[in-house]
Design a protein around this motif. Sequence first.
Motif, PDB file in Angstrom:
ATOM      1  N   LYS A   4      66.041  90.668  13.674  1.00  0.00           N
ATOM      2  CA  LYS A   4      66.292  89.801  14.830  1.00  0.00           C
ATOM      3  C   LYS A   4      66.856  88.459  14.392  1.00  0.00           C
ATOM      4  N   LEU A  56      70.351  86.674  15.467  1.00  0.00           N
ATOM      5  CA  LEU A  56      70.408  85.321  16.022  1.00  0.00           C
ATOM      6  C   LEU A  56      71.227  84.376  15.150  1.00  0.00           C
ATOM      7  N   ASN A  87      70.885  79.707  17.616  1.00  0.00           N
ATOM      8  CA  ASN A  87      70.049  80.072  18.768  1.00  0.00           C
ATOM      9  C   ASN A  87      68.614  79.568  18.530  1.00  0.00           C
ATOM     10  N   GLU A 114      65.464  80.613  20.715  1.00  0.00           N
ATOM     11  CA  GLU A 114      65.025  81.982  20.461  1.00  0.00           C
ATOM     12  C   GLU A 114      64.343  82.095  19.099  1.00  0.00           C
ATOM     13  N   GLU A 144      60.847  80.679  19.342  1.00  0.00           N
ATOM     14  CA  GLU A 144      59.958  81.618  20.028  1.00  0.00           C
ATOM     15  C   GLU A 144      59.585  82.775  19.111  1.00  0.00           C
TER      16      GLU A 144
END
Length: 249
Positions: free
Chosen positions: A59, A63, A141, A144, A147
């Motif tokens: 991920k 990103l 990003n 994101e 998070e």
Amino acid sequence: MNPTIETILQHRSIRQFEDRPLSEEQIRTIVECAQAASTSSFIQAYSIIGVKNQELKNKLAELSGNQPYVAHNGHFFVFCADLHRHELIGEMEKADLSTSLESTEKFMVTVVDASLAAQNAVVAAEAMGLGACYIGGLRNNLPEVCELLKVPRRVIPLFGIAVGYPAQDPDLKPRLPFNHIYYEDTYQQDQSQLESQLQQYNELISSYYEERTNGKRRDTWTGQMANMLSKPVRMFMKEFLEGKGFNRR
């Protein structure tokens, strides 16, 4: 030549790694070397998140702009500006630290502290025969990424470092000439001299790319910089920083 100096001068960004994880001892050594770096007023305003989980790596790679070496490496380190613990210190000591923590100066301290620690980490990794690559794309990003890594207020992921056993041996990329970087006593402001130095560096960089790509590229450094800087990126950053409790004053 002193082996430490030789290691520093041979630095290259490694973007292909063997499928071999770092040992716990290697990870600890790298982090402890990072912690040995100088820190402004002993504030130690950074934290390091080590990412092992492959789904998280995948991920983060997405990103960061789909950079495969973020997902495939021996270990991925994320260096964060961190004033969260200092906010807690204010609560523990019953002191109002908010004005200081929200200042531009303290934000600069977090970035400098984290950067010094990170460079120590890279030198340590390379001294161990490993390779590394800084990943600024994490800031593409940031909401994101924050998070995903579950970082609290007053913590900002600044960049990542992919570390591992090199699976490539790239050439050294020529840096700016010594006399273009180092001035004595005062800043060199001779415009014609600066332009002449830039032209000489352009020729060096063009030759580097031409040889590396068998004539397919002849980029100049000034051309690269003009192209990159004419397209502003991450313009959300000021508002994002303020929202995380940084750089408000």
